[in-house]
Design an enzyme around this catalytic site. Sequence first.
Site, mmCIF file in Angstrom:
data_model
loop_
_atom_site.group_PDB
_atom_site.id
_atom_site.type_symbol
_atom_site.label_atom_id
_atom_site.label_comp_id
_atom_site.label_asym_id
_atom_site.label_seq_id
_atom_site.Cartn_x
_atom_site.Cartn_y
_atom_site.Cartn_z
ATOM 1 N N HIS A 115 0.850 -1.186 0.000
ATOM 2 C CA HIS A 115 0.000 0.000 0.000
ATOM 3 C C HIS A 115 0.886 1.236 0.000
ATOM 4 C CE1 HIS A 115 -1.567 3.296 2.659
ATOM 5 N NE2 HIS A 115 -2.528 3.267 1.753
ATOM 6 N N VAL A 118 0.118 9.183 -1.273
ATOM 7 C CA VAL A 118 0.667 10.531 -1.120
ATOM 8 C C VAL A 118 -0.460 11.509 -1.430
ATOM 9 C CG1 VAL A 118 3.123 10.099 -1.482
ATOM 10 C CG2 VAL A 118 1.629 10.338 -3.466
ATOM 11 N N ARG A 119 -0.575 12.564 -0.633
ATOM 12 C CA ARG A 119 -1.737 13.437 -0.761
ATOM 13 C C ARG A 119 -1.440 14.849 -0.261
ATOM 14 N NH1 ARG A 119 -2.106 9.819 3.329
ATOM 15 N NH2 ARG A 119 -2.393 10.660 5.426
ATOM 16 N N HIS A 154 12.867 -1.370 4.095
ATOM 17 C CA HIS A 154 13.140 -0.370 5.121
ATOM 18 C C HIS A 154 14.404 0.436 4.809
ATOM 19 C CE1 HIS A 154 10.005 -0.829 8.162
ATOM 20 N NE2 HIS A 154 9.925 -2.079 7.730
ATOM 21 N N HIS A 184 -7.959 -4.813 17.873
ATOM 22 C CA HIS A 184 -8.799 -5.933 18.297
ATOM 23 C C HIS A 184 -8.118 -7.280 18.060
ATOM 24 C CE1 HIS A 184 -9.786 -5.505 13.996
ATOM 25 N NE2 HIS A 184 -10.127 -6.774 14.017
#
Length: 314
Positions: A115, A118-119, A154, A184
């Site tokens: 995934h 960029v925004r 990484h 959860h």
Amino acid sequence: MQHPTPADIQRVREFLLDLQARICSALEQQEQKNGSTVQFNADHWTRPEGGGGISRVIQDGEVIEKGGVMFSHIDITKLPASATERHPDIAGAQAQAMGVSVVIHPKNPNVPTSHANVRLFIAEPEGKAPIWWFGGGFDLTPFYPNDSDILAWHQKAHDLCAPFGDTLYAKHKQWCDDYFYLKHRDEQRGVGGLFFDDLNCWDFEKCFEYIQAVGNGYLEAILAIFKNNQDKAYTEAQRDFQLYRRGRYVEYNLVYDRGTLFGLQTGGRIESILVSLPNLAAWSYRPVWDEQSPEKRLVDYYLKPRDWLTELSN
């Protein structure tokens, strides 16, 4: 604070459209290497409130089972709760948001789901100067992890952060670990990467340079992982485990993901919002894995926050 001009906003838009096109082209080439002719289909759309986007989706490929590379640039007349919870001073303001969001679900269980996003977000509170920030990042969700891939992933994140400050990688890696956590289930969604939001600590140009580095870094890192793993053989049992773990991905996106909530609360295009969900996923009731199995090790070791650069470099 420097405020973006219309020309600045247009430059960001042009970068995002180019990034979308390059990601789709590169992944189509991986499909072609396996003899597949499946391609991304482009779906252009608009919304009544203003703005629109291009949803590029691939399905049922030999390499990619489901993938979406989505561009949107939308106008918002009244900001929803998902956008104002952290910024109550812009509640009800007009705004515009643009970005590219990528989710790729490979067919081969040896290739991780990935995934990236960029925004840019700009709010215009009445009677006040515009408020803007960038956000984004990328993260990796393996089923049968390869240590060299995790290290390279990484390392790419570390190296692209380095020109922007010695502490940036550690900060945005930690943010990623904290954000992509299924409370959860008490487990990480994957092995992490980078995540950031509300980025306006530098001038506009430097912030823009950083999201360019993040978008380009994702493409370079994920292509290497595809090339290393997409031709590996796998068993039906490994495929079943992949579908089971995809269920966790679905749970996260529907329960916790702020981008999904933002899209739903702004009356977004539902097909584009939910394109991150795989075509196939599974839920089993309390499956039991052998203590020495890679399936057990995934949960017990890899789905924990770790200093991957240190652990895997030694």
